[in-house]
Each structure stands twice: as C-alpha cells, then as structure tokens.
Design a protein around this motif. Sequence first.
Motif, PDB file in Angstrom:
ATOM      1  N   GLN A 164       0.877  -1.270  -0.121  1.00 52.25           N
ATOM      2  CA  GLN A 164       0.142   0.079   0.041  1.00 52.25           C
ATOM      3  C   GLN A 164       0.878   1.338   0.025  1.00 52.25           C
ATOM      4  O   GLN A 164       0.341   2.323  -0.369  1.00 52.25           O
ATOM      5  CB  GLN A 164      -0.925  -0.011   1.157  1.00 52.25           C
ATOM      6  CG  GLN A 164      -1.890  -1.018   1.107  1.00 52.25           C
ATOM      7  CD  GLN A 164      -2.914  -1.083  -0.021  1.00 52.25           C
ATOM      8  OE1 GLN A 164      -3.260   0.177  -0.591  1.00 52.25           O
ATOM      9  NE2 GLN A 164      -3.199  -1.982  -0.683  1.00 52.25           N
ATOM     10  N   LYS A 165       1.963   1.225   0.334  1.00 55.16           N
ATOM     11  CA  LYS A 165       3.029   2.434   0.550  1.00 55.16           C
ATOM     12  C   LYS A 165       3.398   2.767  -1.215  1.00 55.16           C
ATOM     13  O   LYS A 165       4.053   3.889  -1.167  1.00 55.16           O
ATOM     14  CB  LYS A 165       4.109   2.333   1.388  1.00 55.16           C
ATOM     15  CG  LYS A 165       3.676   2.213   2.979  1.00 55.16           C
ATOM     16  CD  LYS A 165       4.852   2.032   3.788  1.00 55.16           C
ATOM     17  CE  LYS A 165       4.459   2.026   5.183  1.00 55.16           C
ATOM     18  NZ  LYS A 165       5.401   1.918   6.306  1.00 55.16           N
ATOM     19  N   ASP A 167       2.836   4.310  -3.922  1.00 50.27           N
ATOM     20  CA  ASP A 167       1.903   5.261  -4.460  1.00 50.27           C
ATOM     21  C   ASP A 167       2.746   6.039  -5.532  1.00 50.27           C
ATOM     22  O   ASP A 167       3.651   6.112  -5.411  1.00 50.27           O
ATOM     23  CB  ASP A 167       1.169   6.026  -3.185  1.00 50.27           C
ATOM     24  CG  ASP A 167       1.828   6.836  -2.344  1.00 50.27           C
ATOM     25  OD1 ASP A 167       3.134   6.948  -2.652  1.00 50.27           O
ATOM     26  OD2 ASP A 167       1.482   6.916  -1.321  1.00 50.27           O
ATOM     27  N   CYS A 189      -0.705  -7.399  -7.468  1.00 54.30           N
ATOM     28  CA  CYS A 189      -1.388  -5.999  -7.345  1.00 54.30           C
ATOM     29  C   CYS A 189      -2.755  -6.142  -8.002  1.00 54.30           C
ATOM     30  O   CYS A 189      -2.860  -6.076  -9.318  1.00 54.30           O
ATOM     31  CB  CYS A 189      -0.603  -4.876  -8.197  1.00 54.30           C
ATOM     32  SG  CYS A 189      -1.427  -3.409  -8.160  1.00 54.30           S
ATOM     33  N   PRO A 193      -2.392   1.545  -8.119  1.00 58.68           N
ATOM     34  CA  PRO A 193      -2.710   2.652  -7.450  1.00 58.68           C
ATOM     35  C   PRO A 193      -2.741   3.982  -8.456  1.00 58.68           C
ATOM     36  O   PRO A 193      -3.228   4.928  -7.804  1.00 58.68           O
ATOM     37  CB  PRO A 193      -1.527   2.871  -6.548  1.00 58.68           C
ATOM     38  CG  PRO A 193      -0.413   2.130  -7.315  1.00 58.68           C
ATOM     39  CD  PRO A 193      -0.976   1.006  -7.996  1.00 58.68           C
ATOM     40  N   PHE A 194      -2.216   3.841  -9.595  1.00 57.36           N
ATOM     41  CA  PHE A 194      -2.423   4.885 -10.488  1.00 57.36           C
ATOM     42  C   PHE A 194      -1.857   4.502 -11.979  1.00 57.36           C
ATOM     43  O   PHE A 194      -1.523   3.247 -11.988  1.00 57.36           O
ATOM     44  CB  PHE A 194      -1.659   6.085 -10.083  1.00 57.36           C
ATOM     45  CG  PHE A 194      -0.112   5.759  -9.969  1.00 57.36           C
ATOM     46  CD1 PHE A 194       0.854   6.257 -11.275  1.00 57.36           C
ATOM     47  CD2 PHE A 194       0.482   5.535  -8.519  1.00 57.36           C
ATOM     48  CE1 PHE A 194       1.947   5.805 -10.732  1.00 57.36           C
ATOM     49  CE2 PHE A 194       1.869   5.171  -8.577  1.00 57.36           C
ATOM     50  CZ  PHE A 194       2.804   5.292  -9.688  1.00 57.36           C
TER      51      PHE A 194
END
Length: 361
Positions: A164-165, A167, A189, A193-194
């Motif tokens: 989660q880190k 980003d 994954c 996240p982007f």
Amino acid sequence: MKYFNLFSTVMVTKGAGRILISDLQRNTSELYPLEVYELIVELKIHPIEELLRNYDEESREIVKEYLEMFLEKEYGFITDNDWDHNFPVMSYAYNDPCTISNVFIELNDLTILQKIRTSIDSLGVQHLVIFSEKELSSDDFLTIDHLFDNTSLENIEIYSPFHQKVDLPFIQALHKKTERIYNLIFYNCSQPPFKAKNEYRFTLHFVEEDLKISACGKVELKYFNTNLSKVLEAVNYNSCLYKKIGIDKKGNIKNCPLMAESFGNIHINSLEDALNNPAFTQYWNLTKDHIEECKDCEFRYLCTDCRAYTERSAENRNSLDVSKPLKCGYNPYSGKWEEWSTNPLKQQAIQYYDLSKSKHR
C-alpha cells in the motif's frame, strides 16, 4: 544477366516445415514456406534468368512473385552482370567484453548485495535482476540502487510484491533519487494505485498475478525479439545462461537460481570462486542447434533457452541435458502451438519439477 543480392543483415533460419526471415537491422521477422529457402539458396548460386529457365511457366511466375516480394520487403537488391561484391558479409560473431554480464538474485536479505558488490565490479557485470518475495520499502530501493555507485553495473531490474505504500509520491521519489533501476515490476497488485506513464527514468509495471520465480522459462511468441545482439548471442552461445550467474534464496551460487547444481554459497564463496569451477561454464556453449527439437525450429535464434526446466528426455556424451525446454508448446514439425502444461508427454517431467497448475502459471 541480373543477380539478386541478399542483404547481409537478413538472416534466413530453416526449420523443419518453414523458414523464418529476420531483418536484423529493422528488428523484424516473418515466416515463409520451406520452398522459399531453396529459392534463396539458388539465387546465391545462379543469375535470375538462368534460374528461371529451370522452372516451368507456372513455377516461374511464383518465383517472380517471390522476387518482387523480396524487393518490396527490402531483403535484397538486383544488380546487372554480377553480384555486388562491394558489400562485405556480416560477421555473426558475438563478443561480450564482460566476464559476467548478468546476475540474477532471488533476494530475501539485502546484505547479500553487500557480499557481491566487489565481485560485480571486478567481473564487469552490467545487469542485475532481483526477484524479491518480501515487500521492499523506498529505502530498500534506494539502498539497492546506490550500493553500486562507482561500479560497472549499469542496469537493475527489480520484481517486488506490491504494498500500500507504493503510491505516486513513492514512485516519484525513486525517479528522482535512483540512477541504475531501469525496470520495476510490482506483482500481486489487484488494483494499480495509479496509471503508469512513460515519464519516469525507469519502466513501471503493476502486475495482478502473484508471480513465482518458478514461472520463468516459458516459451511464447510474445517473448521473441529480433534483436541483433540477442540473435548473435543465440547463434553462438546458450541464450539464457551464457555469462550469467544466479543466486537462489538460500545463497547458493548457480547458473540459474532454478537449476539444481550449486557451485558454492555466497555466504562462504565469492562469485569468482564459482566461476573458476570448470563445470560452471559447461552449458555456456550449448546452442539451440544442439538441443532436441529446437535444432529443427525456425524460431531457435529468437527464443531464450531454459535448462532449469526441460523435458528430461536426453543427455549428450558430456552429460549435458539437451532436452527441449519443458515450457515450450511449439511443434516445429507441425508448425502448431499447443498448451505445454497439458501435453501428456510432458507430465512426467512436470511431476518431477513439482510444477502443479497453480505453480507454473
């Protein structure tokens, strides 16, 4: 008399049922019927008019069509009176100045990198691939990158579990503070996240699959590349193991982390120690021209060989495993691709390597 001149950068690879014409300058390859190979051979021996006289009317038209296609594809050119001798034949020799070019590490402890730093530089290693089963922090990535400052190492490729880190600020910081990382793959994954853009100094991939190192060794068309350097390496040496060293998660030094034979342990031995063992380099000269079935395959110089997972069907006089790669589903005799894992002839080897369905995909 007119003569057809094949460009020296165009390589013709004959298979059991087809040929592959590779333009090594344009990095492209195309398949053709086996009869085209005989035509190319004849065009190197006879002028065009003389060659055409050897065919009936219908066949002559086919030969003319092929000639037009050769010219359209820019595989060669036509000259009057004689072949053009002003163009030297391209050398198919392959030269790599490094003692070792690549190191592949199954990483579970960053201290291993400290142990190999001196060897990396003394052996002239240029590429490092790291497969980590544990999550790597931003500091871990920076440590990996900067550890090899002032060494020969040029590129680092890293496979790491997504967390989660990871980003946008995480990636932007790596972009600004790293120099050698050129490819980052975050696996397992479920949702990126982007959206990864081509704005970083490294390529970035988010992969949904929970990758396992045992997934290595697959032979598929999507992995083929008509890259001049890689093709010349495959012509002369083993395209997977030549000038490469692997370290598995226990620190064992091998040709590949997935292979059984070990040549020491990094906690006791150096990479130089392993390299000084004559048996370490025994697979380096094993080209696809000597491997079962591969020697009859038109794709053999575009394909990366795998000695970690084979069909275990043959050994040569030097006790080298010359069996076809297990994870190849191509049959050069039929020209068809099939799913390798369901082939009944491969099941014994699949059981031997404990490659259950959940592990090999």
